[in-house]
Motif scaffolding. Structure first.
Motif, mmCIF file in Angstrom:
data_model
loop_
_atom_site.group_PDB
_atom_site.id
_atom_site.type_symbol
_atom_site.label_atom_id
_atom_site.label_comp_id
_atom_site.label_asym_id
_atom_site.label_seq_id
_atom_site.Cartn_x
_atom_site.Cartn_y
_atom_site.Cartn_z
ATOM 1 N N UNK A 233 50.539 42.501 -57.381
ATOM 2 C CA UNK A 233 51.421 43.609 -56.987
ATOM 3 C C UNK A 233 50.743 44.557 -55.991
ATOM 4 N N UNK A 234 49.439 44.402 -55.808
ATOM 5 C CA UNK A 234 48.693 45.266 -54.890
ATOM 6 C C UNK A 234 48.754 44.718 -53.468
ATOM 7 N N UNK A 235 48.859 45.623 -52.531
ATOM 8 C CA UNK A 235 48.788 45.248 -51.125
ATOM 9 C C UNK A 235 47.332 45.317 -50.674
ATOM 10 N N UNK A 236 47.072 44.684 -49.566
ATOM 11 C CA UNK A 236 45.719 44.663 -49.004
ATOM 12 C C UNK A 236 45.172 46.086 -48.865
ATOM 13 N N UNK A 237 45.975 46.979 -48.303
ATOM 14 C CA UNK A 237 45.540 48.363 -48.093
ATOM 15 C C UNK A 237 45.233 49.065 -49.415
ATOM 16 N N UNK B 278 44.071 47.680 -52.145
ATOM 17 C CA UNK B 278 42.784 47.185 -52.634
ATOM 18 C C UNK B 278 41.630 47.765 -51.818
ATOM 19 N N UNK B 279 41.791 47.810 -50.502
ATOM 20 C CA UNK B 279 40.714 48.329 -49.654
ATOM 21 C C UNK B 279 40.507 49.829 -49.837
ATOM 22 N N UNK B 280 41.478 50.527 -50.407
ATOM 23 C CA UNK B 280 41.348 51.962 -50.666
ATOM 24 C C UNK B 280 40.511 52.248 -51.912
ATOM 25 N N UNK B 281 40.227 51.222 -52.700
ATOM 26 C CA UNK B 281 39.412 51.380 -53.908
ATOM 27 C C UNK B 281 37.958 51.591 -53.486
ATOM 28 N N UNK B 282 37.286 52.560 -54.115
ATOM 29 C CA UNK B 282 35.881 52.835 -53.819
ATOM 30 C C UNK B 282 35.039 51.573 -54.031
ATOM 31 N N UNK B 283 34.133 51.313 -53.111
ATOM 32 C CA UNK B 283 33.217 50.165 -53.160
ATOM 33 C C UNK B 283 33.936 48.820 -53.071
ATOM 34 N N UNK C 243 62.274 31.737 -62.335
ATOM 35 C CA UNK C 243 61.195 32.707 -62.262
ATOM 36 C C UNK C 243 61.719 34.130 -62.090
ATOM 37 N N UNK C 244 62.958 34.357 -62.476
ATOM 38 C CA UNK C 244 63.600 35.636 -62.178
ATOM 39 C C UNK C 244 62.833 36.851 -62.705
ATOM 40 N N UNK C 245 62.107 36.705 -63.810
ATOM 41 C CA UNK C 245 61.392 37.858 -64.352
ATOM 42 C C UNK C 245 59.897 37.801 -64.074
ATOM 43 N N UNK C 246 59.481 36.944 -63.180
ATOM 44 C CA UNK C 246 58.070 36.793 -62.884
ATOM 45 C C UNK C 246 57.771 37.147 -61.431
ATOM 46 N N UNK C 247 56.529 37.454 -61.155
ATOM 47 C CA UNK C 247 56.097 37.722 -59.798
ATOM 48 C C UNK C 247 56.122 36.424 -59.000
ATOM 49 N N UNK C 248 56.508 36.447 -57.730
ATOM 50 C CA UNK C 248 56.491 35.224 -56.931
ATOM 51 C C UNK C 248 55.084 34.618 -56.890
ATOM 52 N N UNK C 249 55.002 33.276 -56.828
ATOM 53 C CA UNK C 249 53.690 32.623 -56.880
ATOM 54 C C UNK C 249 52.931 32.641 -55.563
ATOM 55 N N UNK C 250 52.788 33.799 -54.967
ATOM 56 C CA UNK C 250 51.977 33.962 -53.779
ATOM 57 C C UNK C 250 51.708 35.443 -53.572
ATOM 58 N N UNK C 251 50.719 35.734 -52.798
ATOM 59 C CA UNK C 251 50.357 37.117 -52.545
ATOM 60 C C UNK C 251 50.947 37.530 -51.207
ATOM 61 N N UNK C 252 51.872 38.464 -51.234
ATOM 62 C CA UNK C 252 52.519 38.938 -50.014
ATOM 63 C C UNK C 252 51.670 40.038 -49.385
ATOM 64 N N UNK C 253 51.508 39.961 -48.099
ATOM 65 C CA UNK C 253 50.806 40.996 -47.354
ATOM 66 C C UNK C 253 51.823 42.029 -46.893
ATOM 67 N N UNK C 254 51.382 43.240 -46.691
ATOM 68 C CA UNK C 254 52.262 44.286 -46.167
ATOM 69 C C UNK C 254 52.698 43.893 -44.763
ATOM 70 N N UNK C 255 53.925 44.179 -44.422
ATOM 71 C CA UNK C 255 54.418 43.809 -43.106
ATOM 72 C C UNK C 255 54.260 44.939 -42.129
#
Length: 114
Positions: A51-55, A57-62, A102-114
């Protein structure tokens, strides 16, 4: 003795997807340091991570590019791919995992922010 009923292949795949989504970040082969960074942000399961976007994750310290690549590698080993790195047979895989199943599950891939 009763007879065993075979489970529907779609249901088996759904169960496998749910199992992988519920795995803790500690179970997917991340370093302790990376797992601790994620835990401090309340990211404790694969589903939380997806559920996290790249940005985010990169905002997390260290948490830098190298750590991000570690996370992406772990997710790919579980079968979760970024849109630009999906396997060649992705459309085949996606059609097997219909949205209805899969209606109640997260899609099986990691989506990047557009």
């Amino acid at each position: 003795m009763g007879t065993r009923m075979k489970l529907n292949p779609v249901e088996l795949k759904r169960q496998d997807l749910v199992r992988r989504l519920q795995m803790s970040t500690a179970e997917i082969g991340l370093t302790v340091r990376t797992t601790n960074c994620l835990d401090e942000q309340g990211i404790s399961t694969v589903e939380d991570l997806l559920r996290c976007r790249r940005a985010d994750l990169l905002a997390i310290a260290n948490f830098g590019e190298k750590t991000l690549e570690e996370v992406y590698g772990a997710l790919e080993r579980l079968g979760f791919f970024r849109a630009d790195r999906r396997p060649e047979d992705w459309s085949e895989i996606k059609s097997e995992l219909s949205e209805e199943s899969l209606s109640d599950a997260t899609p099986p891939f990691l989506e990047e922010a557009e």
